[in-house]
Design a protein around this motif. Structure first.
Motif, PDB file in Angstrom:
ATOM      1  N   THR A   1      -5.630  -0.444   4.235  1.00 18.78           N
ATOM      2  CA  THR A   1      -4.976  -0.922   2.970  1.00 18.78           C
ATOM      3  C   THR A   1      -4.779  -2.349   3.273  1.00 18.78           C
ATOM      4  OG1 THR A   1      -2.951  -0.504   1.654  1.00 18.78           O
ATOM      5  CG2 THR A   1      -2.625  -0.523   4.132  1.00 18.78           C
TER       6      THR A   1
ATOM      7  N   ARG B   1      -6.740   2.727   0.745  1.00 17.18           N
ATOM      8  CA  ARG B   1      -5.532   2.869  -0.407  1.00 17.18           C
ATOM      9  C   ARG B   1      -5.638   1.543  -0.762  1.00 17.18           C
ATOM     10  NH1 ARG B   1      -0.767   0.506  -0.296  1.00 17.18           N
ATOM     11  NH2 ARG B   1       1.227   1.886  -0.513  1.00 17.18           N
TER      12      ARG B   1
ATOM     13  N   LEU C   1       1.542   5.807  -4.186  1.00  9.90           N
ATOM     14  CA  LEU C   1       0.006   5.709  -3.166  1.00  9.90           C
ATOM     15  C   LEU C   1       0.211   6.306  -1.875  1.00  9.90           C
ATOM     16  CD1 LEU C   1      -1.234   2.010  -3.902  1.00  9.90           C
ATOM     17  CD2 LEU C   1      -2.472   4.217  -4.384  1.00  9.90           C
TER      18      LEU C   1
ATOM     19  N   VAL D   1      -1.874   9.381  -0.398  1.00  3.91           N
ATOM     20  CA  VAL D   1      -2.744   9.314   0.988  1.00  3.91           C
ATOM     21  C   VAL D   1      -2.001  10.467   1.945  1.00  3.91           C
ATOM     22  CG1 VAL D   1      -2.894   7.997   2.906  1.00  3.91           C
ATOM     23  CG2 VAL D   1      -2.856   6.850   0.945  1.00  3.91           C
TER      24      VAL D   1
END
Length: 261
Positions: free
Chosen positions: A65, A117, A203, A207
């Motif tokens: 990320t 992500r 998010l 995940v």
């Protein structure tokens, strides 16, 4: 089993450009130069490759990320200029391109399931890093772009083009590369660049929903399945011309430099 959490990880010592956080079998790697849009530099690639090569075999899920407003604004064009100033023959660019390839290959070939992500802007090299991951979830307001051609560069970074062709298809990739237009997360999902789109505040939950079943899978079966998936994907490409990425980038950039310098 302890519930998984994907809150913003604390800063890891000795890692200035990355932040890493380990929770059981889940390792989160966060690009950590938000003041520069998490642009990809040689130093960041060095740190990222070091983390991937030193990865604990007990890690079952790896989450990639970015900190701040954007996932990644792409490669650092200023660094290309500095490479050319140091060596007009383009050897620095070749070395940088080789690093990019090694990092993306380390993500794709990772024994853990890798999850990108993404949020904000996902541009050029940032898209390559995301595409190197097995699973990709994006915020619904994320935007994507491949601006290399407009910048006088080939779409040759980290094996981006063959991965994109394999996931999206030749006709659509041609349009995205030749126009360099921005596109939305919804379109990215329709193109299979993303497999899931959610509001940004969801998010972490998205995940975690992917990670929970993965960490329960037998380790050997998981490794073999990933190897099979990667092998079948590579076989469908017939020839991997991305091995030439570093040479192509160096050739184009040095020619432009000599022409306009």
């Amino acid at each position: 089993m302890t519930a998984l959490s994907f809150e913003t990880p604390p800063a890891a010592p000795r890692r200035q450009r990355l932040r890493t956080h380990r929770q059981g079998p889940v390792l989160t790697i966060e690009l950590n130069t938000p003041e520069h849009g998490n642009t990809v530099t040689d130093a960041l690639l060095d740190e990222l490759l070091a983390v991937l090569l030193d990865q604990d075999p007990d890690v079952r899920v790896l989450v990639l990320t970015g900190r701040g407003a954007d996932f990644c604004l792409g490669g650092d064009r200023g660094e290309y200029t500095r490479h050319l100033a140091d060596d007009p023959a383009g050897n620095g660019i070749r070395i940088s391109g080789t690093k990019a390839r090694r990092v993306c290959d380390a993500l794709t070939g990772n024994p853990a399931v890798t999850i990108a992500r993404v949020h904000g802007k996902v541009i050029g090299a940032g898209m390559a890093l995301a595409l190197a991951c097995d699973l990709r979830v994006g915020a619904e307001d994320a935007t994507f772009r491949l601006p290399e051609l407009a910048l006088g560069l080939p779409t040759a970074w980290g094996g981006l083009l063959p991965r994109l062709m394999n996931e999206v298809g030749a006709a659509r990739v041609r349009e995205l590369v030749l126009t360099g237009r921005a596109f939305t997360a919804a379109e990215a999902q329709s193109l299979s660049i993303l497999q899931k789109v959610v509001p940004e505040h969801e998010l972490d939950a998205a995940v975690a929903a992917w990670a929970r079943p993965v960490v329960r899978r037998p380790a050997a079966a998981l490794r073999v399945t990933k190897t099979l998936l990667n092998s079948l994907s590579a076989a469908s490409r017939l020839a991997d011309v991305s091995l030439l990425d570093a040479e192509l980038m160096a050739a184009v950039v040095t020619e432009a430099h000599h022409t306009h310098g």
